[in-house]
Structures are given as structure tokens and as C-alpha cells.
Design a protein around this motif. Structure first.
Motif, PDB file in Angstrom:
ATOM      1  N   LEU A 273       0.843  -1.207   0.000  1.00 13.66           N
ATOM      2  CA  LEU A 273       0.000   0.000   0.000  1.00 13.66           C
ATOM      3  C   LEU A 273       0.869   1.245   0.000  1.00 13.66           C
ATOM      4  O   LEU A 273       0.603   2.199  -0.730  1.00 13.66           O
ATOM      5  N   TRP A 274       1.905   1.246   0.809  1.00 17.60           N
ATOM      6  CA  TRP A 274       2.824   2.384   0.890  1.00 17.60           C
ATOM      7  C   TRP A 274       3.423   2.666  -0.503  1.00 17.60           C
ATOM      8  O   TRP A 274       3.427   3.804  -0.972  1.00 17.60           O
ATOM      9  N   THR A 275       3.894   1.622  -1.162  1.00 16.83           N
ATOM     10  CA  THR A 275       4.503   1.763  -2.486  1.00 16.83           C
ATOM     11  C   THR A 275       3.472   2.199  -3.523  1.00 16.83           C
ATOM     12  O   THR A 275       3.732   3.121  -4.308  1.00 16.83           O
ATOM     13  N   ASP A 276       2.308   1.554  -3.517  1.00 18.60           N
ATOM     14  CA  ASP A 276       1.250   1.924  -4.472  1.00 18.60           C
ATOM     15  C   ASP A 276       0.848   3.378  -4.313  1.00 18.60           C
ATOM     16  O   ASP A 276       0.693   4.097  -5.306  1.00 18.60           O
ATOM     17  N   PHE A 277       0.654   3.818  -3.077  1.00 14.67           N
ATOM     18  CA  PHE A 277       0.250   5.197  -2.808  1.00 14.67           C
ATOM     19  C   PHE A 277       1.301   6.172  -3.338  1.00 14.67           C
ATOM     20  O   PHE A 277       0.978   7.136  -4.024  1.00 14.67           O
ATOM     21  N   HIS A 278       2.552   5.910  -3.018  1.00 11.85           N
ATOM     22  CA  HIS A 278       3.615   6.826  -3.428  1.00 11.85           C
ATOM     23  C   HIS A 278       3.937   6.724  -4.917  1.00 11.85           C
ATOM     24  O   HIS A 278       4.604   7.600  -5.453  1.00 11.85           O
TER      25      HIS A 278
ATOM     26  N   VAL B  49      -4.473  13.629   1.730  1.00 12.12           N
ATOM     27  CA  VAL B  49      -3.301  13.132   1.005  1.00 12.12           C
ATOM     28  C   VAL B  49      -2.077  13.929   1.422  1.00 12.12           C
ATOM     29  O   VAL B  49      -1.011  13.370   1.692  1.00 12.12           O
ATOM     30  N   LEU B  50      -2.236  15.232   1.513  1.00 13.14           N
ATOM     31  CA  LEU B  50      -1.144  16.099   1.940  1.00 13.14           C
ATOM     32  C   LEU B  50      -0.657  15.715   3.336  1.00 13.14           C
ATOM     33  O   LEU B  50       0.551  15.643   3.589  1.00 13.14           O
ATOM     34  N   ALA B  51      -1.575  15.415   4.223  1.00 12.34           N
ATOM     35  CA  ALA B  51      -1.210  15.006   5.583  1.00 12.34           C
ATOM     36  C   ALA B  51      -0.450  13.684   5.571  1.00 12.34           C
ATOM     37  O   ALA B  51       0.544  13.523   6.283  1.00 12.34           O
ATOM     38  N   VAL B  52      -0.899  12.737   4.740  1.00  9.90           N
ATOM     39  CA  VAL B  52      -0.221  11.438   4.646  1.00  9.90           C
ATOM     40  C   VAL B  52       1.200  11.624   4.124  1.00  9.90           C
ATOM     41  O   VAL B  52       2.145  10.999   4.615  1.00  9.90           O
TER      42      VAL B  52
ATOM     43  N   VAL C 274      -5.448   5.366  -4.229  1.00 11.25           N
ATOM     44  CA  VAL C 274      -4.866   4.401  -5.168  1.00 11.25           C
ATOM     45  C   VAL C 274      -5.958   3.869  -6.095  1.00 11.25           C
ATOM     46  O   VAL C 274      -5.792   3.837  -7.326  1.00 11.25           O
ATOM     47  N   ALA C 275      -7.085   3.478  -5.540  1.00  6.19           N
ATOM     48  CA  ALA C 275      -8.188   2.939  -6.345  1.00  6.19           C
ATOM     49  C   ALA C 275      -8.738   3.991  -7.303  1.00  6.19           C
ATOM     50  O   ALA C 275      -9.003   3.692  -8.481  1.00  6.19           O
ATOM     51  N   GLU C 276      -8.915   5.207  -6.823  1.00  3.77           N
ATOM     52  CA  GLU C 276      -9.480   6.268  -7.663  1.00  3.77           C
ATOM     53  C   GLU C 276      -8.554   6.624  -8.819  1.00  3.77           C
ATOM     54  O   GLU C 276      -8.999   6.748  -9.960  1.00  3.77           O
TER      55      GLU C 276
ATOM     56  N   SER D 185      -5.991  17.148  -7.712  1.00  4.64           N
ATOM     57  CA  SER D 185      -6.522  17.500  -6.393  1.00  4.64           C
ATOM     58  C   SER D 185      -6.342  16.375  -5.376  1.00  4.64           C
ATOM     59  O   SER D 185      -6.530  16.592  -4.181  1.00  4.64           O
ATOM     60  N   ILE D 186      -5.957  15.183  -5.857  1.00  2.00           N
ATOM     61  CA  ILE D 186      -5.643  14.087  -4.929  1.00  2.00           C
ATOM     62  C   ILE D 186      -4.174  13.663  -5.071  1.00  2.00           C
ATOM     63  O   ILE D 186      -3.776  12.599  -4.623  1.00  2.00           O
ATOM     64  N   GLY D 187      -3.381  14.516  -5.740  1.00  2.00           N
ATOM     65  CA  GLY D 187      -1.945  14.301  -5.770  1.00  2.00           C
ATOM     66  C   GLY D 187      -1.368  13.604  -6.987  1.00  2.00           C
ATOM     67  O   GLY D 187      -0.190  13.271  -7.003  1.00  2.00           O
ATOM     68  N   HIS D 188      -2.190  13.381  -8.024  1.00  2.00           N
ATOM     69  CA  HIS D 188      -1.697  12.698  -9.224  1.00  2.00           C
ATOM     70  C   HIS D 188      -1.786  13.631 -10.434  1.00  2.00           C
ATOM     71  O   HIS D 188      -2.877  14.039 -10.822  1.00  2.00           O
ATOM     72  N   ASP D 189      -0.629  13.961 -11.014  1.00  2.00           N
ATOM     73  CA  ASP D 189      -0.610  14.760 -12.239  1.00  2.00           C
ATOM     74  C   ASP D 189      -0.388  13.810 -13.405  1.00  2.00           C
ATOM     75  O   ASP D 189       0.707  13.282 -13.590  1.00  2.00           O
ATOM     76  N   PRO D 190      -1.429  13.563 -14.212  1.00  2.17           N
ATOM     77  CA  PRO D 190      -1.290  12.605 -15.327  1.00  2.17           C
ATOM     78  C   PRO D 190      -0.341  13.058 -16.410  1.00  2.17           C
ATOM     79  O   PRO D 190       0.083  12.250 -17.229  1.00  2.17           O
ATOM     80  N   LEU D 191       0.017  14.333 -16.446  1.00  6.03           N
ATOM     81  CA  LEU D 191       0.939  14.820 -17.466  1.00  6.03           C
ATOM     82  C   LEU D 191       2.391  14.752 -17.007  1.00  6.03           C
ATOM     83  O   LEU D 191       3.301  14.994 -17.793  1.00  6.03           O
ATOM     84  N   LYS D 192       2.594  14.421 -15.734  1.00  7.99           N
ATOM     85  CA  LYS D 192       3.948  14.344 -15.206  1.00  7.99           C
ATOM     86  C   LYS D 192       4.602  13.056 -15.696  1.00  7.99           C
ATOM     87  O   LYS D 192       3.997  11.984 -15.594  1.00  7.99           O
ATOM     88  N   PRO D 193       5.821  13.145 -16.226  1.00  7.80           N
ATOM     89  CA  PRO D 193       6.486  11.924 -16.709  1.00  7.80           C
ATOM     90  C   PRO D 193       6.663  10.909 -15.590  1.00  7.80           C
ATOM     91  O   PRO D 193       6.938  11.254 -14.444  1.00  7.80           O
ATOM     92  N   GLY D 194       6.480   9.647 -15.916  1.00  6.67           N
ATOM     93  CA  GLY D 194       6.581   8.573 -14.938  1.00  6.67           C
ATOM     94  C   GLY D 194       7.990   8.240 -14.654  1.00  6.67           C
ATOM     95  O   GLY D 194       8.526   7.897 -13.727  1.00  6.67           O
TER      96      GLY D 194
END
Length: 110
Positions: free
Chosen positions: A9-14, A52-55, A75-77, A101-110
Motif C-alpha cells: 500500500l505504501w509503495t502503491d500510494f507513493h 493526502v497532503l497530511a499522509v 490508489v483505487a481512484e 486534487s488528490i496528488g496525481h498529475d497525469p501529465l507528469k512523466p513517470g
């Protein structure tokens, strides 16, 4: 009380939260800025984004059960929204902004 958060979960979230805490905080403040902007900058943005920011500011050993639930939900969303639309389309800022707004920028390179 600290929750037992698995390494997976830690890895998936990050992995799905690809914005830094600073980037996310600035994004949440920007999204809420305007003529009727709130008076408390630490309360900017949607509740999930603030959680998310707090986590992001915690060590794995300091996470609560509520933090773990937020992590699983995010992670699910992100996975659900990205599987529907793997590549962002020009002219669809709403989709990107919701993810940011939940911490994921889809345009950011992976």
C-alpha cells in the motif's frame, strides 16, 4: 494510534501520488484562490486532497487507520480514472485537475 500499513500500500500510494507535498499544497491553494477565497490556507482544496497532503507528511509508522483508508481510496481512484483514460487529451483540464486534487498529475512523466 498507528495503523499497520503494508509495504505494498505504501509503495502503491507513493507511485500514484506523483506530486510532491509542496506541489500538491500549491495546487490546492491555487484551486481555491479567487475573489471568495477562504481565509485559512491550510484548509484549501477538497478534504481528500488535504488528507493526502497530511499522509505525505508522515512516516509509514505514524499512519492511522484513517490515513490507510485514504491511501487505499486514492490508489483505487487514480487507477480507475487512469484506466479509463490512459492518455490525457488536450482540452480536458477537468479530468487532470480532479486527479491533481488528490496528488496525481497525469501529465507528469513517470
Amino acid at each position: 494510534m498507528a495503523a499497520e500499513v503494508s509495504q505494498q500500500l505504501w509503495t502503491d500510494f507513493h507511485t500514484v501520488v506523483n506530486m510532491t507535498s509542496r506541489q500538491l499544497e500549491e495546487w490546492l491553494r491555487t484551486r481555491d484562490a479567487g475573489e471568495d477565497a477562504e481565509g485559512l490556507p491550510d484548509q484549501a482544496g477538497p478534504l481528500t486532497g488535504r488528507r493526502v497532503l497530511a499522509v505525505l507528511g508522515k512516516r509509514r509508522t505514524d499512519l492511522t487507520d484513517e490515513d490507510a483508508a485514504v491511501m487505499r481510496r486514492v490508489v483505487a481512484e487514480v487507477r480507475a480514472k487512469r484506466s479509463v483514460e490512459l492518455d490525457p487529451k488536450a482540452g480536458d483540464p477537468g479530468w487532470r485537475h480532479r486527479l491533481m486534487s488528490i496528488g496525481h498529475d497525469p501529465l507528469k512523466p513517470g
